[in-house]
Scaffold this motif. Structure first.
Motif, PDB file in Angstrom:
ATOM      1  N   LEU A  34      -2.928   8.276  -6.801  1.00  0.00           N
ATOM      2  CA  LEU A  34      -4.736   6.993  -7.608  1.00  0.00           C
ATOM      3  C   LEU A  34      -3.576   5.531  -8.393  1.00  0.00           C
ATOM      4  N   ALA A  35      -3.600   5.685  -8.574  1.00  0.00           N
ATOM      5  CA  ALA A  35      -2.752   4.577  -9.952  1.00  0.00           C
ATOM      6  C   ALA A  35      -2.002   3.596  -8.622  1.00  0.00           C
ATOM      7  N   ILE A  36      -1.368   3.914  -8.373  1.00  0.00           N
ATOM      8  CA  ILE A  36      -0.614   3.149  -6.974  1.00  0.00           C
ATOM      9  C   ILE A  36      -2.391   2.367  -5.899  1.00  0.00           C
ATOM     10  N   ALA A  37      -2.847   3.228  -5.493  1.00  0.00           N
ATOM     11  CA  ALA A  37      -4.016   2.807  -4.575  1.00  0.00           C
ATOM     12  C   ALA A  37      -4.251   1.685  -5.315  1.00  0.00           C
ATOM     13  N   PHE A  38      -4.335   1.845  -6.961  1.00  0.00           N
ATOM     14  CA  PHE A  38      -5.165   0.466  -7.559  1.00  0.00           C
ATOM     15  C   PHE A  38      -4.773  -0.622  -7.735  1.00  0.00           C
ATOM     16  N   LEU A  39      -3.356  -0.286  -7.908  1.00  0.00           N
ATOM     17  CA  LEU A  39      -2.702  -1.318  -8.033  1.00  0.00           C
ATOM     18  C   LEU A  39      -2.482  -2.165  -6.383  1.00  0.00           C
ATOM     19  N   TRP A  40      -2.556  -1.704  -5.776  1.00  0.00           N
ATOM     20  CA  TRP A  40      -2.365  -2.036  -3.493  1.00  0.00           C
ATOM     21  C   TRP A  40      -3.720  -2.553  -3.815  1.00  0.00           C
ATOM     22  N   GLY A  41      -4.388  -2.225  -3.918  1.00  0.00           N
ATOM     23  CA  GLY A  41      -6.295  -2.597  -3.957  1.00  0.00           C
ATOM     24  C   GLY A  41      -6.295  -3.830  -4.319  1.00  0.00           C
ATOM     25  N   LEU A  42      -5.758  -3.901  -6.135  1.00  0.00           N
ATOM     26  CA  LEU A  42      -5.907  -5.159  -6.908  1.00  0.00           C
ATOM     27  C   LEU A  42      -4.405  -6.562  -5.886  1.00  0.00           C
ATOM     28  N   ALA A  43      -3.976  -6.366  -5.638  1.00  0.00           N
ATOM     29  CA  ALA A  43      -3.184  -7.264  -4.674  1.00  0.00           C
ATOM     30  C   ALA A  43      -4.046  -7.580  -3.687  1.00  0.00           C
ATOM     31  N   ARG A  44      -4.586  -6.565  -2.770  1.00  0.00           N
ATOM     32  CA  ARG A  44      -5.294  -7.002  -1.425  1.00  0.00           C
ATOM     33  C   ARG A  44      -6.218  -7.566  -2.491  1.00  0.00           C
ATOM     34  N   SER A  81      -7.067  -9.289  -4.774  1.00  0.00           N
ATOM     35  CA  SER A  81      -6.570 -11.116  -5.293  1.00  0.00           C
ATOM     36  C   SER A  81      -6.151 -11.799  -4.239  1.00  0.00           C
ATOM     37  N   GLY A  82      -5.483 -11.305  -3.398  1.00  0.00           N
ATOM     38  CA  GLY A  82      -5.199 -12.377  -1.166  1.00  0.00           C
ATOM     39  C   GLY A  82      -3.234 -13.395  -2.101  1.00  0.00           C
ATOM     40  N   ARG A  83      -3.332 -12.679  -3.064  1.00  0.00           N
ATOM     41  CA  ARG A  83      -2.254 -13.712  -3.376  1.00  0.00           C
ATOM     42  C   ARG A  83      -0.719 -12.678  -3.267  1.00  0.00           C
ATOM     43  N   ARG A  84       0.305 -13.119  -2.668  1.00  0.00           N
ATOM     44  CA  ARG A  84       1.377 -12.267  -2.485  1.00  0.00           C
ATOM     45  C   ARG A  84       2.396 -12.226  -3.779  1.00  0.00           C
ATOM     46  N   LEU A  85       1.924 -10.454  -3.957  1.00  0.00           N
ATOM     47  CA  LEU A  85       2.932 -10.504  -5.068  1.00  0.00           C
ATOM     48  C   LEU A  85       4.242  -9.691  -5.395  1.00  0.00           C
ATOM     49  N   SER A 111       3.992  -5.178  -0.381  1.00  0.00           N
ATOM     50  CA  SER A 111       4.301  -6.636  -0.136  1.00  0.00           C
ATOM     51  C   SER A 111       5.452  -7.427  -0.145  1.00  0.00           C
ATOM     52  N   HIS A 112       5.002  -8.238   0.255  1.00  0.00           N
ATOM     53  CA  HIS A 112       6.747  -8.633   0.614  1.00  0.00           C
ATOM     54  C   HIS A 112       7.731  -8.694   0.022  1.00  0.00           C
ATOM     55  N   GLN A 113       7.809  -8.193  -1.204  1.00  0.00           N
ATOM     56  CA  GLN A 113       9.125  -8.079  -1.973  1.00  0.00           C
ATOM     57  C   GLN A 113       9.074  -6.609  -3.024  1.00  0.00           C
ATOM     58  N   VAL A 114       9.210  -5.500  -2.270  1.00  0.00           N
ATOM     59  CA  VAL A 114       9.547  -4.262  -3.155  1.00  0.00           C
ATOM     60  C   VAL A 114      10.290  -4.384  -4.091  1.00  0.00           C
ATOM     61  N   ILE A 115      10.278  -3.716  -5.723  1.00  0.00           N
ATOM     62  CA  ILE A 115      11.476  -3.124  -6.064  1.00  0.00           C
ATOM     63  C   ILE A 115      11.301  -1.599  -5.872  1.00  0.00           C
TER      64      ILE A 115
END
Length: 173
Positions: free
Chosen positions: A80-90, A92-96, A124-128
């Motif tokens: 759920l926490a990951i989904a929330f962060l993923w949703g925020l990124a989507r 925002s429309g920004r590549r974070l 994302s385009h960059q996942v660490i």
């Protein structure tokens, strides 16, 4: 001018509230979609709602009844926490870039597979990912490599005699 300024302020306040509500609605949809995509129990949660004042999350089942968060396993809470962060990124429309420490720590095998196959390659385009050798094992690394989700791998080696960590190319094997 003072009367007009007060009206403009009121109009801007209303605009901000409506814009916030619209963004929250979009975020709810994205978080729900991401969470359901990552879960292996697709019937557990039908909708995620976000309170407009407190921004707290509420979960609802297919019948619209609340799903208490304490009913979620530790792994489902992590998803759920990951989904929330993923949703925020989507939204925002920004590549974070995304950095995750111990990404598979509390997950069972099916949730691990969902993250490795569905989330990491498209987050994302960059996942660490910062992991131990037991957390992301040979099987998961092979899947990530096959999906071309790994651009570079580094091994952090600690030397207790020098009390230093060195960075080496590669993974644990």
């Amino acid at each position: 001018i003072i009367t007009s300024a007060a009206k403009v302020q009121q109009t801007l306040k209303l605009f901000r509230e409506k814009l916030t509500l619209r963004k929250l609605n979009k975020l709810e949809v994205e978080v729900t979609e991401c969470f359901r995509y990552l879960l292996h129990k697709s019937d557990l949660v039908h909708r995620v709602a976000i309170d407009t004042h407190t921004f707290s999350l509420s979960l609802y089942d297919l019948q619209g009844k609340p799903v208490p968060k304490h009913r979620l396993s530790a792994g489902e809470k992590q998803l759920l926490a990951i989904a929330f962060l993923w949703g925020l990124a989507r939204v925002s429309g920004r590549r974070l870039p995304v950095a995750i420490d111990t990404p598979l720590g509390r997950l069972d095998s099916s949730h691990r597979s969902n993250l490795v196959e569905r989330y990491f390659p498209s987050a994302s385009h960059q996942v660490i990912l910062l992991s131990t050798d037991t957390e992301i094992g040979d099987k998961e690394v092979k899947i990530l490599r096959e999906n071309e989700a790994i651009a570079r791998e580094y091994l952090l080696k600690y030397d207790s005699s020098t009390r230093q960590t060195t960075v080496q190319p590669g993974y644990f094997w």
